[in-house]
Design a protein around this motif. Structure first.
Motif, PDB file in Angstrom:
ATOM      1  N   SER A 142      -6.520   4.636  -3.213  1.00 49.05           N
ATOM      2  CA  SER A 142      -7.175   3.392  -3.601  1.00 49.05           C
ATOM      3  C   SER A 142      -7.262   2.419  -2.441  1.00 49.05           C
ATOM      4  O   SER A 142      -6.442   2.430  -1.523  1.00 49.05           O
ATOM      5  CB  SER A 142      -6.399   2.741  -4.755  1.00 49.05           C
ATOM      6  OG  SER A 142      -6.961   1.499  -5.091  1.00 49.05           O
ATOM      7  N   ASP A 144      -7.728  -0.802  -3.615  1.00 49.97           N
ATOM      8  CA  ASP A 144      -7.396  -1.988  -4.396  1.00 49.97           C
ATOM      9  C   ASP A 144      -6.015  -2.519  -4.008  1.00 49.97           C
ATOM     10  O   ASP A 144      -5.032  -1.771  -4.048  1.00 49.97           O
ATOM     11  CB  ASP A 144      -7.416  -1.635  -5.888  1.00 49.97           C
ATOM     12  CG  ASP A 144      -7.035  -2.811  -6.747  1.00 49.97           C
ATOM     13  OD1 ASP A 144      -5.928  -2.793  -7.300  1.00 49.97           O
ATOM     14  OD2 ASP A 144      -7.850  -3.754  -6.854  1.00 49.97           O
ATOM     15  N   HIS A 147      -3.077  -1.923  -6.556  1.00 41.50           N
ATOM     16  CA  HIS A 147      -2.611  -0.537  -6.609  1.00 41.50           C
ATOM     17  C   HIS A 147      -1.815  -0.171  -5.352  1.00 41.50           C
ATOM     18  O   HIS A 147      -0.803   0.533  -5.439  1.00 41.50           O
ATOM     19  CB  HIS A 147      -3.798   0.409  -6.781  1.00 41.50           C
ATOM     20  CG  HIS A 147      -4.449   0.300  -8.123  1.00 41.50           C
ATOM     21  ND1 HIS A 147      -5.660   0.880  -8.413  1.00 41.50           N
ATOM     22  CD2 HIS A 147      -4.066  -0.323  -9.262  1.00 41.50           C
ATOM     23  CE1 HIS A 147      -5.988   0.614  -9.666  1.00 41.50           C
ATOM     24  NE2 HIS A 147      -5.039  -0.119 -10.193  1.00 41.50           N
TER      25      HIS A 147
END
Length: 200
Positions: A142, A144, A147
């Motif tokens: 990821s 993000d 995360h």
């Protein structure tokens, strides 16, 4: 773990407030466990000798991981190679070798004994080859920030494993009430990340 939000911010990403709250719980838990350890007789020198190298690694490790993450998601030829977590571990290891060479030249430590070599080899196999490979695989899935922070926070679970390992294998005393509170805070922060990451 604690340096991850600052490192991600330097790379132009921001961990959301709920992620910072979970990191705060975990940090307070780890801090509480270390205070409990200090109260059992560990000297300030012993604690600092462990804390200072960890503080340096706490910044260097997420910086290296995030550089690797960026390169993995770049979409060029190198990103294909970095999709293999074993290759990523090898790259990070080779990148760290000059630092270790400099440290050896500066401090000139004695040669390790057979037992020390054996213990280091076991740690390198379990922590380096197996755990770090899984860690980088999860982290690089990821971009993000929440995360990524969640994956970095999983390293705090080592505190619980080390604590129970000392109790089972070395006969160490169990933590007092303050220590248990710290352990619950660490686990609570990790559980919070788990639910948020699942929802995200």
């Amino acid at each position: 773990m604690l340096a991850t939000p600052f490192v991600l911010r330097a790379f132009g990403a921001r961990v959301p407030m709920r992620g910072l709250i979970f990191l705060g719980f975990i940090f307070l838990g780890v801090l509480t466990l270390n205070i409990q350890r200090a109260s059992t007789g560990s000297s300030v020198t012993q604690i600092l000798s462990g804390v200072v190298p960890v503080m340096v690694a706490a910044v260097a490790y997420p910086v290296g991981n995030q550089l690797l993450n960026r390169a993995k998601h770049a979409g060029d030829e190198a990103s294909v190679l970095l999709s293999d977590p074993v290759a990523a571990v090898l790259l990070l290891t080779l990148g760290a070798l000059p630092v270790f060479v400099i440290l050896i030249l500066l401090f000139n430590p004695p040669l390790p004994g057979v037992a020390q070599v054996g213990a280091t080899a076991l740690i390198a196999l379990v922590a380096g080859c197996l755990a770090t490979t899984l860690f980088l695989y999860a982290r690089n899935l990821s971009r993000d920030p929440l995360h990524i922070a969640a994956v970095d926070a999983t390293q705090a679970a080592e505190v619980a494993f080390a604590l129970f390992g000392e109790m089972l294998m070395l006969g160490a005393a169990p933590p007092d009430l303050l220590g248990w509170v710290g352990l619950v805070a660490v686990i609570g922060g990790l559980i919070g990340f788990t639910f948020q990451s699942t929802e995200g």
